[in-house]
Design a protein around this motif. Structure first.
Motif, short mmCIF file in Angstrom:
data_model
loop_
_atom_site.label_atom_id
_atom_site.label_comp_id
_atom_site.label_asym_id
_atom_site.label_seq_id
_atom_site.Cartn_x
_atom_site.Cartn_y
_atom_site.Cartn_z
N ALA A 257 -20.92 -6.48 -1.29
CA ALA A 257 -20.39 -6.90 -0.38
C ALA A 257 -19.45 -8.20 -0.82
O ALA A 257 -18.34 -8.43 -0.28
CB ALA A 257 -20.94 -7.13 0.87
N GLU A 258 -20.18 -8.93 -1.69
CA GLU A 258 -19.49 -10.04 -1.99
C GLU A 258 -18.56 -10.17 -3.32
O GLU A 258 -18.38 -11.26 -3.88
CB GLU A 258 -20.73 -11.27 -2.06
CG GLU A 258 -21.48 -11.61 -0.71
CD GLU A 258 -22.65 -12.36 -0.99
OE1 GLU A 258 -22.96 -12.79 -2.14
OE2 GLU A 258 -23.19 -12.72 -0.09
N GLU A 259 -18.41 -8.94 -3.85
CA GLU A 259 -17.68 -8.99 -5.10
C GLU A 259 -16.48 -7.87 -4.89
O GLU A 259 -16.51 -6.84 -5.33
CB GLU A 259 -18.49 -8.42 -6.07
CG GLU A 259 -19.54 -9.19 -6.52
CD GLU A 259 -20.48 -8.80 -7.79
OE1 GLU A 259 -20.67 -9.56 -8.51
OE2 GLU A 259 -20.69 -7.61 -7.98
N GLU A 323 -8.37 -19.54 -3.72
CA GLU A 323 -9.82 -19.85 -3.41
C GLU A 323 -10.27 -18.29 -2.89
O GLU A 323 -9.85 -17.78 -1.62
CB GLU A 323 -10.26 -20.80 -2.54
CG GLU A 323 -9.98 -22.13 -3.33
CD GLU A 323 -10.54 -23.52 -2.84
OE1 GLU A 323 -11.66 -23.45 -2.06
OE2 GLU A 323 -9.79 -24.55 -3.04
N ILE A 324 -10.99 -17.51 -3.38
CA ILE A 324 -11.60 -16.34 -2.94
C ILE A 324 -12.97 -16.49 -2.42
O ILE A 324 -13.88 -17.14 -3.00
CB ILE A 324 -11.78 -15.46 -4.18
CG1 ILE A 324 -10.35 -15.33 -4.86
CG2 ILE A 324 -12.08 -14.10 -3.61
CD1 ILE A 324 -9.37 -14.60 -4.12
N SER A 325 -13.10 -16.03 -1.36
CA SER A 325 -14.37 -16.03 -0.44
C SER A 325 -14.61 -14.59 0.13
O SER A 325 -13.74 -14.05 0.63
CB SER A 325 -14.42 -17.08 0.70
OG SER A 325 -14.09 -18.47 0.27
N ALA A 326 -15.93 -14.14 0.04
CA ALA A 326 -16.12 -12.91 0.44
C ALA A 326 -17.72 -12.86 1.09
O ALA A 326 -18.48 -13.61 0.39
CB ALA A 326 -16.08 -11.95 -0.53
N THR A 327 -17.85 -12.10 2.18
CA THR A 327 -19.15 -11.87 2.74
C THR A 327 -18.92 -10.22 3.14
O THR A 327 -18.33 -9.58 2.71
CB THR A 327 -19.30 -12.60 4.12
OG1 THR A 327 -18.20 -12.46 5.01
CG2 THR A 327 -19.32 -14.19 3.50
#
Length: 509
Positions: A257-259, A323-327
């Protein structure tokens, strides 16, 4: 571009906005780029810039390499060190072991002296470079440590496995993707699942999965050991490239999920775009961002330690970073800043390993920019207050990938997926910023001035009260203890006192 909306709300009725999950607080918006002066560059180069699909350059912590103009497939290799800056002579020694142009090259992540070169002559050569660089007459075909043969057309890409030693992935215009065990000097796997030539290949965090960008504008996620295509995306755009955005310590299979996957491509009317994808479900992108409007090939350079993705293209002079953000179920790419390099435009670009950065000066990334005749070092640094620079910025420099393999080719081919080994960048003589002793709370100047003014007023009041008290005491004493030695006013009649004054005629001459 409107914010991407993915995932469901707690009630499952309306989509959840990405911005509500991540906000827009950009940690690296103040990162500043700087470039070396002319005297501190590599100039008088003759690079072969005819290949338009690759970044052309490759670098390790101690060397950089670029295809060279000349017969066969020459490659020029130079130390990165500042002592190597200066003019490159036309007779400089080369690495030349191919019979056709070199189209791609890559250094091993586990040994900075091992270079892989992929050529239009259908072969891939591995070179073990001398520690002090290529000297003398250079290196020829007989000096190659290993030559991999199996492709039937020119080899377009070469990539090292991120955790297993001596494992490479190559793709060719013969529409095949091959996995090589360099230790055993053999081809281990071969896939022919592509309708067109591959533009690039990217391994996941542990190397369990591969992502490919094809000329048919489709991104495919592969399980190379099973020989299967796990997922395909819709058609994305021209000049497509893909890269994994791994997260350190994720502890989950590649593509969690975070990649997310990140792609860059050219859309309609020359618009170049960046997209994020969930590698587990690629029916639609999670996020889309415009980059600019131009025709050159874009390349991405992802720093998993900071979550920054640097984007630059051939023919450009600007490097941008997001800036990359993931959840779970959501991801976003926020434009952080950009840096405009000096002319001429870029012909190629490469990013040095994080272990080559100057952590004392808070250097978060270091690049080498290739032009038609020069390689220019670029440094990206994060400003910090002067009183904080003496500390190691452990909030910025988290443990990074170590230049050491976590597995072997044999174990990976048998099914093992090892987490990358990590190493701290902290110098022994620096203290972590998180361990900095607490400072006394700072007081505003207006508060200090008000306090000093109050103290002065209190002292003046105290003095006035003391004076009034002494004056009252003196008045009481005069009433009860009159002073009778000072004439009638004090109760003494001066007329009764003898006048002992002397007349003038009584003085002696």
């Amino acid at each position: 571009v409107a914010q991407a909306a993915v995932g469901a709300s707690p009630r499952g009725s309306t989509p959840r906005s990405v911005t509500s999950s991540f906000g827009s607080n950009l940690k690296y918006r103040h990162v500043a780029g700087r470039e070396n002066s002319k005297e501190r560059t590599f100039f008088n180069l003759r690079p072969d810039t005819t290949s338009m699909d690759s970044p052309l350059m490759a670098c390790s912590s101690i060397f950089w390499a670029v295809p060279w103009i000349g017969a066969g497939g020459p490659v020029y290799v130079s130390p990165v060190a500042e002592s190597a800056y200066g003019k490159v002579e036309p007779t400089a020694p080369l690495v030349n072991g191919h019979r056709a142009s070199v189209l791609a090259l890559n250094f091993s992540p586990f040994d900075p002296r091992v270079l892989a070169t992929a050529s239009d002559d259908c072969t891939v050569a591995l070179w073990y470079l001398p520690e002090d660089g290529v000297g003398g007459a250079g290196l020829g075909a007989d000096d190659a440590a290993l030559v991999l043969r199996g492709h039937t057309n020119g080899v377009r890409t070469v990539d090292w496995h991120p955790t297993a030693d001596n494992v490479l992935a190559t793709s060719s215009t013969d529409l095949s993707l091959r996995i090589w065990d360099a230790h055993a000097e053999r081809e281990a796997l071969c896939m022919r699942a592509f309708p067109d030539v591959l533009g690039n290949v990217s391994f996941g965090r542990t190397g369990a999965l591969l992502a490919t960008a094809c000329k048919d504008r489709v991104v495919r996620v592969l399980d190379p050991r099973a020989g299967e295509v796990a997922l395909e995306s819709p058609a994305v755009g021209r000049n497509l490239r893909v890269q994994w955005c791994p997260k350190p310590g994720a502890g989950a299979p590649d593509g969690g999920a975070e990649e997310p996957l990140i792609t860059v491509s050219s859309g309609t009317a020359g618009k170049r775009e960046l997209r994020l994808w969930d590698a587990r479900r690629m029916d639609t992108e999670l996020c889309k961002r415009p980059v600019d409007q131009a025709s050159g090939q874009l390349f991405t350079f992802y720093d998993e330690d900071t979550g920054l993705c640097y984007v630059a293209g051939k023919g450009d002079i600007t490097i941008r970073w997001f800036e990359i953000s993931a959840t779970e179920g959501a991801a976003i790419a926020l434009k952080s800043n950009d840096y405009q390099t000096s002319a001429p435009a870029m012909s190629g670009l490469c990013m040095l390993p994080k272990t080559a950065c100057d952590v004392r000066n808070i250097e978060v990334a270091r690049f080498l920019k290739l032009t038609t005749d020069t390689v220019l070092p670029l440094s990206f640094r994060l400003p910090r207050a002067e009183n904080l620079r003496q500390y190691f910025q452990d909030d910025v420099f988290t443990p990074t990938r170590a230049p050491e393999a976590a597995s072997t080719a044999e174990r990976w081919l048998a099914g093992e997926d090892a987490e990358p080994l990590r190493v701290s960048l902290k110098p022994e003589d620096m203290m972590n910023l998180s361990e900095k002793p607490a400072e006394a709370p700072k007081v505003a100047k207006t508060t200090v001035f008000r306090s000093e003014l109050d103290e002065a007023e209190a002292l003046a009041k105290q003095r006035e009260e003391a004076f009034n008290r002494l004056h009252s005491m003196a008045a009481v004493r005069e009433v009860y203890h009159p002073n009778k030695s000072m004439g009638v006013a004090r109760g003494v009649d001066l007329a009764t006192q003898d006048d002992e004054a002397v007349a003038d005629d009584e003085w002696d001459d």
